[in-house]
Design a protein around this motif. Structure first.
Motif, PDB file in Angstrom:
ATOM      1  N   UNK A   2       0.675  -1.164  -0.257  1.00  0.00           N
ATOM      2  CA  UNK A   2       0.291  -0.084  -0.143  1.00  0.00           C
ATOM      3  C   UNK A   2       0.964   1.098  -0.114  1.00  0.00           C
ATOM      4  N   UNK A   3       0.035   2.184  -0.324  1.00  0.00           N
ATOM      5  CA  UNK A   3       1.329   3.434  -0.402  1.00  0.00           C
ATOM      6  C   UNK A   3       1.916   4.172   1.321  1.00  0.00           C
ATOM      7  N   UNK A   4       2.637   4.827   1.617  1.00  0.00           N
ATOM      8  CA  UNK A   4       2.446   4.942   2.764  1.00  0.00           C
ATOM      9  C   UNK A   4       1.984   6.278   2.496  1.00  0.00           C
ATOM     10  N   UNK A   5       0.927   7.100   3.093  1.00  0.00           N
ATOM     11  CA  UNK A   5       0.253   8.153   4.077  1.00  0.00           C
ATOM     12  C   UNK A   5       0.793   8.706   4.597  1.00  0.00           C
ATOM     13  N   UNK A   6       1.354   9.886   4.424  1.00  0.00           N
ATOM     14  CA  UNK A   6       1.867  10.870   5.852  1.00  0.00           C
ATOM     15  C   UNK A   6       0.943  11.605   7.206  1.00  0.00           C
ATOM     16  N   UNK A   7       0.013  11.975   5.716  1.00  0.00           N
ATOM     17  CA  UNK A   7      -1.131  12.761   6.512  1.00  0.00           C
ATOM     18  C   UNK A   7      -1.662  13.578   5.720  1.00  0.00           C
ATOM     19  N   UNK A   8      -2.657  13.926   6.036  1.00  0.00           N
ATOM     20  CA  UNK A   8      -3.888  14.487   5.857  1.00  0.00           C
ATOM     21  C   UNK A   8      -3.066  16.175   5.417  1.00  0.00           C
ATOM     22  N   UNK A   9      -3.146  16.844   4.296  1.00  0.00           N
ATOM     23  CA  UNK A   9      -2.554  18.180   4.362  1.00  0.00           C
ATOM     24  C   UNK A   9      -3.618  19.177   3.750  1.00  0.00           C
ATOM     25  N   UNK A  10      -4.735  19.011   3.041  1.00  0.00           N
ATOM     26  CA  UNK A  10      -5.405  20.078   3.073  1.00  0.00           C
ATOM     27  C   UNK A  10      -6.611  19.526   2.214  1.00  0.00           C
ATOM     28  N   UNK A  11      -8.066  20.283   2.566  1.00  0.00           N
ATOM     29  CA  UNK A  11      -9.533  19.717   1.743  1.00  0.00           C
ATOM     30  C   UNK A  11      -9.130  21.000   0.773  1.00  0.00           C
ATOM     31  N   UNK A  12     -10.023  21.311  -0.478  1.00  0.00           N
ATOM     32  CA  UNK A  12     -10.033  21.320  -1.850  1.00  0.00           C
ATOM     33  C   UNK A  12     -11.735  22.053  -1.647  1.00  0.00           C
ATOM     34  N   UNK A  20      -0.804  13.793   1.780  1.00  0.00           N
ATOM     35  CA  UNK A  20       1.138  13.675   1.561  1.00  0.00           C
ATOM     36  C   UNK A  20       1.111  12.044   1.750  1.00  0.00           C
ATOM     37  N   UNK A  21       2.362  12.105   0.727  1.00  0.00           N
ATOM     38  CA  UNK A  21       2.605  10.081   0.671  1.00  0.00           C
ATOM     39  C   UNK A  21       4.350  10.725   0.836  1.00  0.00           C
ATOM     40  N   UNK A  22       4.011   9.414   1.342  1.00  0.00           N
ATOM     41  CA  UNK A  22       6.189   9.487   1.794  1.00  0.00           C
ATOM     42  C   UNK A  22       7.065   9.493   0.562  1.00  0.00           C
ATOM     43  N   UNK A  23       6.506   8.878  -0.628  1.00  0.00           N
ATOM     44  CA  UNK A  23       7.288   8.571  -2.061  1.00  0.00           C
ATOM     45  C   UNK A  23       5.794   9.553  -3.407  1.00  0.00           C
ATOM     46  N   UNK A  24       5.889  10.448  -4.079  1.00  0.00           N
ATOM     47  CA  UNK A  24       4.858  10.251  -4.837  1.00  0.00           C
ATOM     48  C   UNK A  24       5.265   9.150  -5.857  1.00  0.00           C
ATOM     49  N   UNK A  25       7.260   9.374  -6.098  1.00  0.00           N
ATOM     50  CA  UNK A  25       6.958   8.079  -7.652  1.00  0.00           C
ATOM     51  C   UNK A  25       6.717   6.777  -7.050  1.00  0.00           C
ATOM     52  N   UNK A  26       6.873   6.430  -5.746  1.00  0.00           N
ATOM     53  CA  UNK A  26       6.675   4.739  -5.326  1.00  0.00           C
ATOM     54  C   UNK A  26       4.779   4.587  -5.214  1.00  0.00           C
ATOM     55  N   UNK A  27       4.083   5.943  -4.691  1.00  0.00           N
ATOM     56  CA  UNK A  27       3.237   5.620  -5.069  1.00  0.00           C
ATOM     57  C   UNK A  27       2.748   5.884  -6.613  1.00  0.00           C
ATOM     58  N   UNK A  28       3.070   6.736  -7.458  1.00  0.00           N
ATOM     59  CA  UNK A  28       2.804   6.564  -8.597  1.00  0.00           C
ATOM     60  C   UNK A  28       2.483   5.273  -9.247  1.00  0.00           C
ATOM     61  N   UNK A  29       3.858   4.678  -8.745  1.00  0.00           N
ATOM     62  CA  UNK A  29       4.953   2.866  -9.037  1.00  0.00           C
ATOM     63  C   UNK A  29       3.354   2.610  -8.625  1.00  0.00           C
ATOM     64  N   UNK A  30       2.835   2.269  -7.391  1.00  0.00           N
ATOM     65  CA  UNK A  30       1.623   1.554  -6.560  1.00  0.00           C
ATOM     66  C   UNK A  30       0.750   1.419  -7.256  1.00  0.00           C
ATOM     67  N   UNK A  31      -0.090   2.522  -8.119  1.00  0.00           N
ATOM     68  CA  UNK A  31      -1.510   2.691  -8.634  1.00  0.00           C
ATOM     69  C   UNK A  31      -1.272   1.947 -10.114  1.00  0.00           C
ATOM     70  N   UNK A  32      -0.281   1.998 -10.801  1.00  0.00           N
ATOM     71  CA  UNK A  32       0.081   1.522 -11.687  1.00  0.00           C
ATOM     72  C   UNK A  32      -0.310  -0.299 -11.818  1.00  0.00           C
ATOM     73  N   UNK A  33       0.428  -0.407 -10.656  1.00  0.00           N
ATOM     74  CA  UNK A  33       0.858  -2.202 -10.325  1.00  0.00           C
ATOM     75  C   UNK A  33      -1.104  -2.902 -10.143  1.00  0.00           C
ATOM     76  N   UNK A  34      -1.369  -1.708  -9.581  1.00  0.00           N
ATOM     77  CA  UNK A  34      -2.745  -2.094  -8.632  1.00  0.00           C
ATOM     78  C   UNK A  34      -3.945  -1.707  -9.978  1.00  0.00           C
TER      79      UNK A  34
END
Length: 146
Positions: free
Chosen positions: A2-12, A87-101
């Motif tokens: 799973x993607x590593x989420x570090x926190x909630x940063x904004x609500x738009x 906010x995620x720990x590593x946006x490149x890793x998050x992108x790779x995980x979304x692609x993998x899934x």
């Protein structure tokens, strides 16, 4: 993994309803709620708005202008739509995980800051979620000085 989420940063949120100007929103959030705006918000052409600081860990992003915005790539893929940003720990890793899934996402590069990539996904109910690199967002007070 799973993607590593570090926190909630904004609500738009959208602020077009009622024809109120930015001054009315700034006054409400400041005078009524006691919150200050982030004067370091980048100028995004055709997207007027304010970033309202909420303590040390987050913001509310008020976004106006036409909807869909000029930043919309296709219908349903507009970063100016209502969303929550994580906010995620590593946006490149998050992108790779979304692609993998096989999760549909789209990205925006350079709008929130130079070389900043934002990923956007929708949950099963259609709610939009933004994923961004935790140390590249002005949402955290520690990053507002930069």
């Amino acid at each position: 993994m799973a993607i590593k989420v570090m926190g909630i940063h904004h609500h738009a949120v959208r602020i077009d309803a009622g024809g109120h100007g930015l001054d009315a929103f700034q006054a409400f959030y400041s005078d009524v709620l006691g919150l200050k705006h982030d004067s370091g918000r980048p100028n995004v052409p055709s997207i007027p708005g304010l970033w309202i600081n909420v303590g040390n860990v987050g913001q509310i992003h008020l976004m106006g202008g036409e909807f869909p915005s000029p930043l919309a790539k296709v219908p349903g893929e507009d970063p100016v739509d209502v969303h929550v940003a994580l906010a995620v720990e590593d946006v490149a890793a998050a992108k790779a995980e979304l692609e993998r899934l096989g999760v549909h996402f789209w990205s925006l590069v350079g709008v929130a800051g130079p070389q900043t990539e934002q990923l956007f996904v929708r949950d099963p109910a259609g709610n939009m979620i933004e994923l961004h690199q935790y140390d590249k967002c002005r949402c955290a007070a520690a990053n507002r000085e930069q």
